[in-house]
Design a protein around this motif. Sequence first.
Motif, mmCIF file in Angstrom:
data_model
loop_
_atom_site.group_PDB
_atom_site.id
_atom_site.type_symbol
_atom_site.label_atom_id
_atom_site.label_comp_id
_atom_site.label_asym_id
_atom_site.label_seq_id
_atom_site.Cartn_x
_atom_site.Cartn_y
_atom_site.Cartn_z
ATOM 1 N N UNK A 193 0.818 -1.217 0.000
ATOM 2 C CA UNK A 193 0.000 0.000 0.000
ATOM 3 C C UNK A 193 0.851 1.265 0.000
ATOM 4 N N UNK A 194 2.141 1.107 0.245
ATOM 5 C CA UNK A 194 3.110 2.198 0.212
ATOM 6 C C UNK A 194 4.452 1.515 0.033
ATOM 7 N N UNK A 195 5.433 2.175 -0.573
ATOM 8 C CA UNK A 195 6.715 1.500 -0.797
ATOM 9 C C UNK A 195 7.275 0.859 0.481
ATOM 10 N N UNK A 196 7.398 -0.470 0.463
ATOM 11 C CA UNK A 196 7.942 -1.192 1.602
ATOM 12 C C UNK A 196 6.951 -1.493 2.704
ATOM 13 N N UNK A 197 5.684 -1.126 2.541
ATOM 14 C CA UNK A 197 4.662 -1.350 3.570
ATOM 15 C C UNK A 197 3.528 -2.196 2.994
ATOM 16 N N UNK A 198 3.140 -3.213 3.753
ATOM 17 C CA UNK A 198 2.208 -4.207 3.251
ATOM 18 C C UNK A 198 1.044 -4.418 4.231
ATOM 19 N N UNK A 199 -0.115 -4.734 3.655
ATOM 20 C CA UNK A 199 -1.304 -5.024 4.442
ATOM 21 C C UNK A 199 -1.739 -6.453 4.159
#
Length: 547
Positions: free
Chosen positions: A409-415
């Motif tokens: 959902x954002x570079x390097x961040x996952x849901x």
Amino acid sequence: MPSGTEHFMDTVLRSLDLYATRPLIKEVVGPVEARTCNIITYQAYAHDLSKAALFWWQTLSKLGVAVGDVVGLWITGSQYPDLVHLYAISRAGFVPQVFSQKYTEQGLAVVRDLLTACEAKVLLYDPVFEGIVQSPSLTLACQRIPPLVSLTYVDAALPSLPDVKPTDTAMIFHTSGTTSGKPKPVPESHRWFRFQAIQWKGICQAAPFDGQDVYNNIGSYGHVGSATMISHLGASGQCMVRLASNTLDREQILELTRLAGLNNLFIYAPWLSKLVNLAKTDPEILTVLRSMRQISYTGASLNPEDEQWIIESAIPATCVYATTEIALCLVSDLDRVKMIPAMRLVPGVQCQFIPTNSLTHELATNAHGQLTGNQLYDFFIPESAPNCPHPSIRNRPDGHISGDLFEEVSPGYYVFRGRNDDWIRTGPTCAFCDTKSIEDNCMLTCADLVKNCTVVGHYKPALVLFIEPALALSSESDLATFKMEILKQTAAFNARLFSHERITDARRIVVVPPGSLPRTTEKGNVRRKAVEEDYASLLQDIYTSKA
């Protein structure tokens, strides 16, 4: 000793010596009107560990158990001596295979099968299981666990810890769900244990302070989450306070904060959700949540309303992704609470996100993901990663796929976006459940009654079985009789499952017209997620009725 061959207990023993005077475990004890906090220091635990280890080394050696052999350990999982005996068996040079009180739900046959699968040489058991263990069907040697206070400290030297390979098994736990009526053994390696302490430090993000971090245990000492806290909390000199029950209600959190100095929460998402609901109308609970140095929740996702309330209420929360096989891998940022539930890799974790070929529209758990068809990723742990599962349970020759799906959902961040197979999380603690084995059993044992079926309940309080019947049901009486026959014919299989996997109430069986369940276009498989969506209102009524 060559690099990389150190027994995980060497690290534990060094920590016990290094932080000797610090509290390791706290327990709130005594009658309600006069509760006090009992403190067990690192040094006191080391003393109990030594005398128990010597006892087990002498006792098991006489029974012909060799260093490195698997030793079954059936404990209640709710008392301090459980943690002593667990690590004492490791210190004596054996490999504990751990069972908790939960296995009384399944009975001796399942425990026996799991012991056989792991080639255990003996079963050590808490006296509360005496009546179960004393059965002619259990041919394995059994040894009752003596009270810790009955063991006399003897100034006799224990043998040195054995040399081990990094991937050698250190302890054996089990999956929280069953496959074909049995949990699967999950061996944890020595490198897994050693790296877990590093992972834990990456999870903890509260600012340094002069005091000691005090965490609650997360469930039973017979399960990997709480059982391994001695190893990873001890590595940095922290403390664990024991919950009186495997939950966290208003009275207990206030008591632990006041008497035991609880200042960090590590809990399952459903527990946090209950506390959040309390805090919305209870200023005292809200103050406690805000005062925590860090609240880390795992095991499931919070609903968006709770997440938003946490953000607006300035509660120091982080979400964590972890499994029995790969431990702690992802965490959200404490200083960027507004990003919950987005998580990043814990520093040092070598896991990778690999684009999946799964059907994103069916597996995405939010409406946005279903509409946009965003790319989903499998979570891959390469063979070289320290937390890669034991070779015996990997599902790829070059590593392991966790089975969970994520969206960036954002570079390097996952849901987290759900599972890519037939496993779901369900029940009070969102434990794993193999829906396919339940469905297959229903189709097999009820072949005269069932044309098709599916099990739903992902992140819900309980499972619900949807059935397309193989015969006409013309009245309410026919329907009631049909459901009772399903329960009767599946009773033997249900008895082997954990309580969160069982369907034993007719209210949790929904009968629908043949061919009406939503299916995939290509293969005609029933779409579990679509069933949950189409019958959302009915399912909510079922869960509200506490069926």
